[in-house]
Design an enzyme around this catalytic site. Sequence first.
Site, short mmCIF file in Angstrom:
data_model
loop_
_atom_site.label_atom_id
_atom_site.label_comp_id
_atom_site.label_asym_id
_atom_site.label_seq_id
_atom_site.Cartn_x
_atom_site.Cartn_y
_atom_site.Cartn_z
N PHE A 25 0.83 -1.21 0.00
CA PHE A 25 0.00 0.00 0.00
C PHE A 25 0.87 1.27 0.00
CE2 PHE A 25 -1.95 2.91 3.33
CZ PHE A 25 -2.73 3.64 2.44
N ILE A 74 12.76 -11.31 0.86
CA ILE A 74 13.99 -10.93 1.56
C ILE A 74 14.40 -11.92 2.64
CG2 ILE A 74 13.79 -8.45 1.05
CD1 ILE A 74 13.01 -8.15 4.10
N TYR A 102 -1.31 -10.68 14.27
CA TYR A 102 -0.38 -10.54 15.40
C TYR A 102 -0.60 -11.60 16.48
CZ TYR A 102 -0.11 -5.77 13.41
OH TYR A 102 0.00 -4.69 12.58
N THR A 136 6.22 1.78 13.45
CA THR A 136 4.77 1.95 13.62
C THR A 136 4.44 2.77 14.87
OG1 THR A 136 2.71 0.78 14.07
CG2 THR A 136 4.70 -0.28 14.87
N ARG A 179 -1.16 -9.89 20.70
CA ARG A 179 -1.31 -8.68 19.87
C ARG A 179 -0.01 -7.88 19.83
NH1 ARG A 179 -4.70 -4.52 17.90
NH2 ARG A 179 -3.34 -2.78 17.36
N TYR A 182 3.83 -7.80 17.38
CA TYR A 182 4.22 -6.87 16.30
C TYR A 182 4.93 -5.63 16.87
CZ TYR A 182 3.02 -3.22 12.75
OH TYR A 182 3.03 -2.18 11.85
N ASN A 211 -1.86 5.23 11.33
CA ASN A 211 -3.04 4.88 10.52
C ASN A 211 -3.17 5.67 9.23
OD1 ASN A 211 -3.65 3.99 13.47
ND2 ASN A 211 -5.07 2.82 12.23
N TRP A 212 -2.25 5.41 8.30
CA TRP A 212 -2.30 6.00 6.96
C TRP A 212 -3.36 5.22 6.19
CZ3 TRP A 212 3.49 6.61 5.01
CH2 TRP A 212 4.23 7.27 6.00
N TYR A 328 -11.11 -11.47 16.38
CA TYR A 328 -9.67 -11.68 16.17
C TYR A 328 -9.14 -12.96 16.80
CZ TYR A 328 -9.09 -6.76 14.68
OH TYR A 328 -9.14 -5.56 14.02
N1 LIG Z 1 -0.38 1.68 6.61
C1 LIG Z 1 -0.21 2.10 7.85
O1 LIG Z 1 -1.00 2.88 8.37
C2 LIG Z 1 0.97 1.68 8.67
C3 LIG Z 1 0.94 2.01 10.01
C4 LIG Z 1 2.02 1.68 10.80
C5 LIG Z 1 3.12 1.05 10.26
N2 LIG Z 1 3.14 0.75 8.94
C6 LIG Z 1 4.34 0.10 8.43
O2 LIG Z 1 4.63 0.55 7.12
C7 LIG Z 1 5.13 -0.52 6.33
C8 LIG Z 1 4.31 -0.68 5.06
O3 LIG Z 1 2.95 -0.84 5.38
P1 LIG Z 1 1.80 -1.02 4.30
O4 LIG Z 1 0.58 -0.47 4.93
O5 LIG Z 1 2.25 -0.54 2.99
O6 LIG Z 1 1.67 -2.63 4.30
P2 LIG Z 1 1.53 -3.63 3.07
O7 LIG Z 1 1.26 -4.98 3.65
O8 LIG Z 1 0.58 -3.11 2.08
O9 LIG Z 1 3.00 -3.62 2.43
C9 LIG Z 1 4.06 -4.42 2.86
C10 LIG Z 1 4.71 -5.03 1.62
O10 LIG Z 1 5.87 -5.77 2.05
C11 LIG Z 1 5.95 -6.94 1.26
N3 LIG Z 1 6.73 -7.95 1.99
C12 LIG Z 1 6.43 -8.49 3.21
N4 LIG Z 1 7.35 -9.42 3.52
C13 LIG Z 1 8.23 -9.48 2.48
C14 LIG Z 1 9.36 -10.26 2.22
N5 LIG Z 1 9.80 -11.20 3.08
N6 LIG Z 1 10.04 -10.05 1.08
C15 LIG Z 1 9.62 -9.11 0.18
N7 LIG Z 1 8.54 -8.35 0.37
C16 LIG Z 1 7.84 -8.53 1.52
C17 LIG Z 1 4.50 -7.38 1.09
O11 LIG Z 1 4.36 -8.24 -0.03
C18 LIG Z 1 3.80 -6.04 0.90
O12 LIG Z 1 3.68 -5.71 -0.47
C19 LIG Z 1 5.14 -1.75 7.24
O13 LIG Z 1 6.42 -1.90 7.80
C20 LIG Z 1 4.16 -1.41 8.34
O14 LIG Z 1 4.47 -2.06 9.54
C21 LIG Z 1 2.07 1.03 8.14
O1 LIG Z 2 -13.96 -4.68 11.16
C1 LIG Z 2 -13.28 -4.10 12.03
C2 LIG Z 2 -11.87 -3.95 11.95
C3 LIG Z 2 -11.20 -3.27 12.95
N1 LIG Z 2 -11.88 -2.75 14.02
C4 LIG Z 2 -11.15 -1.95 15.06
O2 LIG Z 2 -10.65 -0.78 14.41
C5 LIG Z 2 -9.43 -0.34 15.05
C6 LIG Z 2 -8.37 -0.12 14.00
O3 LIG Z 2 -8.02 -1.33 13.42
P1 LIG Z 2 -6.91 -1.51 12.27
O4 LIG Z 2 -7.18 -2.83 11.65
O5 LIG Z 2 -6.87 -0.36 11.37
O6 LIG Z 2 -5.55 -1.63 13.06
P2 LIG Z 2 -4.89 -0.80 14.26
O7 LIG Z 2 -5.13 0.66 14.14
O8 LIG Z 2 -5.32 -1.42 15.54
O9 LIG Z 2 -3.37 -1.18 14.03
C7 LIG Z 2 -2.69 -0.76 12.86
O10 LIG Z 2 -2.02 0.38 13.24
C8 LIG Z 2 -0.76 0.71 12.80
C9 LIG Z 2 -0.03 -0.29 11.94
O11 LIG Z 2 1.19 -0.64 12.51
C10 LIG Z 2 -0.76 -1.45 11.47
O12 LIG Z 2 -1.19 -1.16 10.18
C11 LIG Z 2 -1.85 -1.90 12.35
O13 LIG Z 2 -1.24 -2.59 13.40
C12 LIG Z 2 -9.14 -1.38 16.12
O14 LIG Z 2 -9.63 -0.92 17.35
C13 LIG Z 2 -9.94 -2.60 15.69
O15 LIG Z 2 -10.31 -3.43 16.77
C14 LIG Z 2 -13.25 -2.89 14.10
O16 LIG Z 2 -13.90 -2.43 15.06
N2 LIG Z 2 -13.91 -3.57 13.10
#
Ligand SMILES: NC(=O)c1ccc[n+]([C@@H]2O[C@H](COP(=O)([O-])OP(=O)(O)OC[C@H]3O[C@@H](n4cnc5c(N)ncnc54)[C@H](O)[C@@H]3O)[C@@H](O)[C@H]2O)c1
Ligand SMILES: O=c1ccn([C@@H]2O[C@H](COP(=O)(O)OP(=O)(O)O[C@H]3OC[C@@H](O)[C@H](O)[C@H]3O)[C@@H](O)[C@H]2O)c(=O)[nH]1
Length: 386
Positions: A25, A74, A102, A136, A179, A182, A211-212, A328
């Site tokens: 993403f 990787i 998790y 995160t 949980r 992670y 939470n992007w 969960y």
């Molecule tokens: N989206 C968010 O709000 C959010 C929040 C907190 C932290 N993060 C961190 O940001 C990073 C990216 O998140 P994202 O939302 O894009 O997640 P995502 O799951 O969409 O992207 C992660 C990508 O890493 C790849 N990947 C995982 N293991 C691999 C491996 N062994 N070899 C090669 N590729 C591998 C997956 O195929 C996937 O495409 C993560 O480290 C996540 O913990 C994201």
């Molecule tokens: O269907 C659903 C899904 C989720 N939830 C709740 O919605 C909240 C947000 O859930 P998300 O699935 O977005 O995940 P969280 O915000 O808890 O964690 C995320 O935050 C930061 C990143 O590191 C990860 O992408 C993820 O761990 C939680 O309280 C969860 O319990 C619901 O109530 N209903």
Amino acid sequence: MAGRVDLDGNPINPFTICMIGAGGFIGSHLCEKLMSETPHKVLAVDVYNDKIKHLLEPATLTWADRIQFHRINIKNDSRLEGLIKMADLTINLAAICTPADYNTRPLDTIYSNFIDALPVVKYCSENGKRLIHFSTCEVYGKTIGAFLPKDSPLRQDPAYYVLKEDASPCIFGSIEKQRWSYACAKQLIERLIYAEGAENGLEFTIVRPFNWIGPRMDFIPGIDGPSEGVPRVLACFSNNLLRREPLKLVDGGESQRTFIYIKDAIEAVLLMIENPARANGHIFNVGNPNNEVTVRQLAEMMTQVYSKVSGESSLETPTIDVSSKEFYGEGYDDSDKRIPDMTIINKQLGWNPKTSLWDLLESTLTYQHRTYAEAIKQAMSKTTAN
Ligand SMILES: NC(=O)c1ccc[n+]([C@@H]2O[C@H](COP(=O)([O-])OP(=O)(O)OC[C@H]3O[C@@H](n4cnc5c(N)ncnc54)[C@H](O)[C@@H]3O)[C@@H](O)[C@H]2O)c1
Ligand SMILES: O=c1ccn([C@@H]2O[C@H](COP(=O)(O)OP(=O)(O)O[C@H]3OC[C@@H](O)[C@H](O)[C@H]3O)[C@@H](O)[C@H]2O)c(=O)[nH]1
């Protein structure tokens, strides 16, 4: 693109970025930004490329010679070190990062977030390469305020809940609450990177996303992911809305989150990439403190927005309550509240988020509707016919 300058007015020379997890993403949005607005090259590493296919094909795209996809896991591929050596900067996004994993796949979660990230840190440190590592907001765990009595006035005091990179403690639950596997793995890799910086001079930046959300986040179960899969909340609620099912509120939907539009957040990452002198050695919260809601409020807002963008009426009962154990499984726990302090990123990079929650949901749900509504209709009519 020509004549790009950094925040201090110095010209930015094009460089090569090894982006691990580029097919996810965040990676897909970052690749898009780097291709369309900068002259930099990307060595895109992932096991999947569906989300960046539009950037890789056809070869006539103006940036065709600036992005190369390498299908590499990787965990076990000796080509990784060579790619890191070829690049000026490595960005590591690869991780298992969906909460449903998790507590149910804690070993995979710990390996993915700590063990698999180790060689990346080591290769960067040994080869004198800069690293931007994605951690995160979950490393903060629960707020101090969560441990106060429910009616304590101190719960309203920001000192008890605002999360600061250089001051807030990291508060996780007990070991049985898997949980936190992670968050704990992410915290240890942060500490290792920090120590590599302190002892061996590694140039690093750590990003803590809050939470992007936006288009291409996760998957819609049964359409572009497993039917039984549980993605993050945006995709769970989108799936419910698309299928005209009630949105499931885990444990009453009382947890609070701040959501930021992916495009705002990517602006911050680009500033880090192009301003190493201001970003190196720092840990940055990247979030939008103005977009706070409870999960229940998020469900209500998404229901209203979806009704607007799809033209469909909302259900009579738009939400249902479900326990976390049911949703969960054993070992789930939750962060109560996540407000990022923005002082450091503001001071170093002058960055601020822009998009309101309503606006970001409107563009995201318009995308979800356009991308999935027809496929869901077809899948549902097939199930009914069978
Ligand atoms: N989206 C968010 O709000 C959010 C929040 C907190 C932290 N993060 C961190 O940001 C990073 C990216 O998140 P994202 O939302 O894009 O997640 P995502 O799951 O969409 O992207 C992660 C990508 O890493 C790849 N990947 C995982 N293991 C691999 C491996 N062994 N070899 C090669 N590729 C591998 C997956 O195929 C996937 O495409 C993560 O480290 C996540 O913990 C994201
Ligand atoms: O269907 C659903 C899904 C989720 N939830 C709740 O919605 C909240 C947000 O859930 P998300 O699935 O977005 O995940 P969280 O915000 O808890 O964690 C995320 O935050 C930061 C990143 O590191 C990860 O992408 C993820 O761990 C939680 O309280 C969860 O319990 C619901 O109530 N209903």
